[in-house]
Design an enzyme around this catalytic site. Structure first.
Site, PDB file in Angstrom:
ATOM      1  N   GLU A 293      21.781  34.341 -74.435  1.00 34.85           N
ATOM      2  CA  GLU A 293      22.843  34.586 -73.434  1.00 34.85           C
ATOM      3  C   GLU A 293      22.502  33.759 -72.189  1.00 34.85           C
ATOM      4  OE1 GLU A 293      22.085  37.008 -76.330  1.00 34.85           O
ATOM      5  OE2 GLU A 293      20.982  37.638 -74.565  1.00 34.85           O
TER       6      GLU A 293
ATOM      7  N   GLU B  58      22.932  35.879 -85.901  1.00 28.48           N
ATOM      8  CA  GLU B  58      23.047  37.327 -85.718  1.00 28.48           C
ATOM      9  C   GLU B  58      24.460  37.831 -86.020  1.00 28.48           C
ATOM     10  OE1 GLU B  58      21.670  37.650 -81.703  1.00 28.48           O
ATOM     11  OE2 GLU B  58      23.613  37.196 -80.838  1.00 28.48           O
TER      12      GLU B  58
ATOM     13  N   GLU C  54      30.070  33.139 -76.688  1.00 35.62           N
ATOM     14  CA  GLU C  54      29.977  33.455 -78.111  1.00 35.62           C
ATOM     15  C   GLU C  54      31.346  33.690 -78.762  1.00 35.62           C
ATOM     16  OE1 GLU C  54      26.845  36.371 -78.424  1.00 35.62           O
ATOM     17  OE2 GLU C  54      25.561  35.179 -77.125  1.00 35.62           O
TER      18      GLU C  54
HETATM   19  C1  NOJ Z   1      20.761  39.161 -78.230  1.00 39.24           C
HETATM   20  C2  NOJ Z   1      19.938  38.050 -78.795  1.00 39.24           C
HETATM   21  O1  NOJ Z   1      20.730  36.939 -79.149  1.00 39.24           O
HETATM   22  C3  NOJ Z   1      19.191  38.579 -79.978  1.00 39.24           C
HETATM   23  O2  NOJ Z   1      18.493  37.530 -80.598  1.00 39.24           O
HETATM   24  C4  NOJ Z   1      18.282  39.689 -79.532  1.00 39.24           C
HETATM   25  O3  NOJ Z   1      17.671  40.237 -80.664  1.00 39.24           O
HETATM   26  C5  NOJ Z   1      19.049  40.779 -78.799  1.00 39.24           C
HETATM   27  N1  NOJ Z   1      19.888  40.214 -77.795  1.00 39.24           N
HETATM   28  C6  NOJ Z   1      18.124  41.793 -78.168  1.00 39.24           C
HETATM   29  O4  NOJ Z   1      17.375  41.187 -77.156  1.00 39.24           O
HETATM   30 CA    CA Z   2      23.104  36.669 -78.441  1.00 41.07          CA
END
Ligand code: NOJ
Ligand code: CA
Length: 605
Positions: free
Chosen positions: A389, A413, A105
């Site tokens: 991930e 996100e 990322e």
């Molecule tokens: C990272 C993920 O990319 C995200 O989509 C998720 O809400 C959080 N982890 C919690 O699982």
């Molecule tokens: Ca993530």
């Protein structure tokens, strides 16, 4: 191994076959190559044997090493792989650093080839003569992921992901390594298309009838948490309540979404869950989430619940519960699960053969095997999988079509959180790098254009719509809050209308990191969609609509940046208009700085 092998024979063959994808960017994919197989024997007393297979396509090449079954090499411990790639001409590279704490990322680097450090794949290059190259791998199975370290000048060496076992890969013979792939194209659009090689180098579907894998758009209890409006953990702000989930189900049903993702439904989120994960239960819901009632209610509305398994990188805990966890979903009619492996790079906790916990990398052999275990166990129960991930995509969706999508780069996100947000060129980079490897669960479509504390997302409104066409995934989320979609009915309409599964895909114009204009034909429909994204500069395109059916008139529903749109000053400026067009027309548009465009073509009967 390197120098002590003698040529022991060769053979060649040609292959040309078209195959059909159950879902995808293209219904039909042609697999057309010439193959050279070269056998080598070790010259000393060991006489170990190795075969190298090359497949040469019009737009790329793949090769792999095969270690046949042999008495002097029953088991192979691979300390390293000596494959090298030397790029003849100078040029620019788009790359993501490997072995850093935040896994895949990172914002892409754009540097001269000579300034690349150790890069993840796909690593994309444009040389001075205009040649477009992308380096990646296909069919990463029971092996460790490959990164590329520049070892001088423009030469890169494969660096396999380490393992806690010592050797980076440990396997019994016979086996073959993943394919090492170079995609080679004269321009950016053909580079994108050449990524079909990754699929072609994978084995055919092993799951048989996969009509239970359903491409869909979905909503969820998710963005709320990333904005800190609700929490994954229990308490007064808990997001995954029966009541809120029913509201989401109603919203999904009313607007034609197939699924509702609910995160934070299961016990284990309280306290500092990050990187620990021993406490996660994948079968016990929090008391305010009545999973039986929620799934019953969803079914009554023609919507499905999408499951969620956040492991915090603790696969020891997850694998112990995997069977019962998936059984529960199967019993409740939950046909898809989003998994998650939030842990720093190297922070995966896995149980070793000694029964102890060992730290592993997200793309080491242990994790490569873990993901395939989850995918095949899920397939037995007719459940689709979408890891975040994740391990990188190497085309295994061809073999296991329930592996529908994954994260594996900075998604939306990042625009919810603090700084830095995804830069305006991010998606124009993704198209030619991360997306060369396969679908991404990016979660576009934040129509509020704001993240936490009203921070501004670096995008225009039209661009949020364009991303549904530009970023391919057979599952696409509409992540924004219900109230934000309800406040923007005209733009929300495009998100409701856009398809997620395609018969055909064409990139009409594009330059790596600058712009990408896609046309895609909806699967089993006469509708076409166009999506275009640019970068931080104003961009223009003027493309023929000759992909449309000749003689047919279409209503083009256009969503474009307003003439004064700019992601810095006027991101919400949008023009929504309709035109009647045929295949003889052209589509010419301005993309604002940070902007984009989306068009739906509906045949007029
Ligand atoms: C990272 C993920 O990319 C995200 O989509 C998720 O809400 C959080 N982890 C919690 O699982
Ligand atoms: Ca993530």
């Amino acid at each position: 191994m390197l120098r002590n092998f003698a040529f022991a024979g060769q053979s060649t063959r040609g292959f040309d076959e078209a195959w059909e994808q159950p879902w995808g960017e293209y219904r039909s994919v042609r697999n057309h190559y010439n193959e050279l197989t070269v056998r080598f024997d070790e010259k000393n007393w060991d006489k170990r044997r190795m075969t190298v297979v090359f497949r040469v396509y019009d737009d790329g090449v793949g090769f792999r090493y095969e270690l046949p079954q042999q008495t002097k090499l029953g088991h192979a411990n691979i300390a390293d792989e000596l494959t090298e790639f030397a790029i003849a001409e100078p040029g620019e590279a788009w790359w993501d650093p490997a072995f850093e704490w935040n896994r895949e990322e990172y914002v892409y680097n754009r540097t001269p080839i000579e300034q690349v450090g150790t890069a993840q794949t796909p690593l994309t290059v444009r040389t001075v003569s205009g040649l477009h190259l992308s380096f990646h791998e296909a069919a990463l199975v029971d092996y460790s992921g490959m990164n590329l370290r520049r070892v001088g000048g423009r030469t890169f060496k494969a660096v396999l992901t380490p393992s806690s076992n010592g050797p980076k890969v440990s396997r019994d013979t016979p086996f073959a390594t993943p394919w090492r792939v170079i995609m080679i194209a004269p321009d950016a659009p053909s580079l994108y298309r050449s990524a079909q090689i990754i699929l072609n180098l994978n084995e055919a579907n092993k799951l048989g009838d996969v009509s239970w894998v359903k491409p869909m758009k979905y909503v969820g209890i998710w963005w709320d948490m990333h904005l800190d409006r609700k929490t994954w953990n229990s308490g007064p702000k808990h997001g995954a309540t029966t009541e809120y989930t029913k509201r989401m189900i109603d919203f999904a049903a009313k607007n034609g979404f197939g699924g509702v993702l609910v995160e934070g439904w299961n016990k284990g989120w309280d306290g500092d869950w990050f990187g620990r994960g021993f406490e996660f239960s994948f079968t016990e819901p929090y008391p305010d989430f009545d999973i039986a009632e929620v799934t019953r209610y969803a079914r009554s509305k023609g919507v499905v619940l999408i499951g969620h398994h956040e492991t915090a990188g603790n696969i020891a805990n997850y694998e112990k519960q995997l069977g019962p966890a998936l059984d529960l979903y199967q019993r409740l009619g939950v046909p898809a699960v989003k998994t998650g492996y939030v842990a720093d790079a190297g922070g995966i906790q896995a149980e070793g053969a000694d029964g102890k916990i060992h730290f592993e990398w997200h793309e080491g052999q242990v994790m490569v095997n873990h993901h395939l275990k989850v995918v095949t166990e899920a397939a037995r129960r007719h459940i689709a999988v979408n890891p975040h991930e994740p391990v990188k995509d190497t085309g295994l969706r061809r073999t296991y079509p329930n592996w529908v999508s994954r994260e594996g780069q900075r998604g939306m996100e990042y625009n919810a959180w603090g700084e830095p947000k995804n830069p305006p060129e991010h998606e124009a980079n993704l198209v030619f790098t991360r997306l060369i490897s396969g679908p991404m669960d990016f979660t576009p479509g934040v129509l509020s254009l704001t993240g936490k504390n009203n921070t501004q997302i670096l995008s225009t409104l039209a661009k949020q719509l364009a991303l549904y066409v530009v970023i391919y995934s057979p599952i696409q989320m509409a992540p924004d809050l219900i109230e934000n979609y309800e406040a923007n009915p005209q733009t929300f309409k495009f998100i409701k209308d856009v398809a997620v599964d395609w018969d055909e895909t064409r990139m009409l114009a594009g330059e790596v990191g600058d712009m990408a204009v896609f046309a895609r034909k909806a699967r089993g429909s006469d509708q076409w969609f166009v999506g275009a994204v640019g970068d931080e500069q104003e961009r223009r395109f003027d493309v023929a609509l000759d992909f449309l059916k000749p003689g047919q008139r279409y209503r083009a529903e256009i969503y474009r940046d307003g003439d004064d749109a700019d992601y810095r000053t006027n991101p919400r400026s949008i023009v929504i208009e309709q035109k009647v067009v045929t295949a003889r027309a052209r589509l010419a548009m301005r993309i604002a700085p940070g902007g984009g465009a989306a068009v739906r073509f509906v045949p007029i009967r």
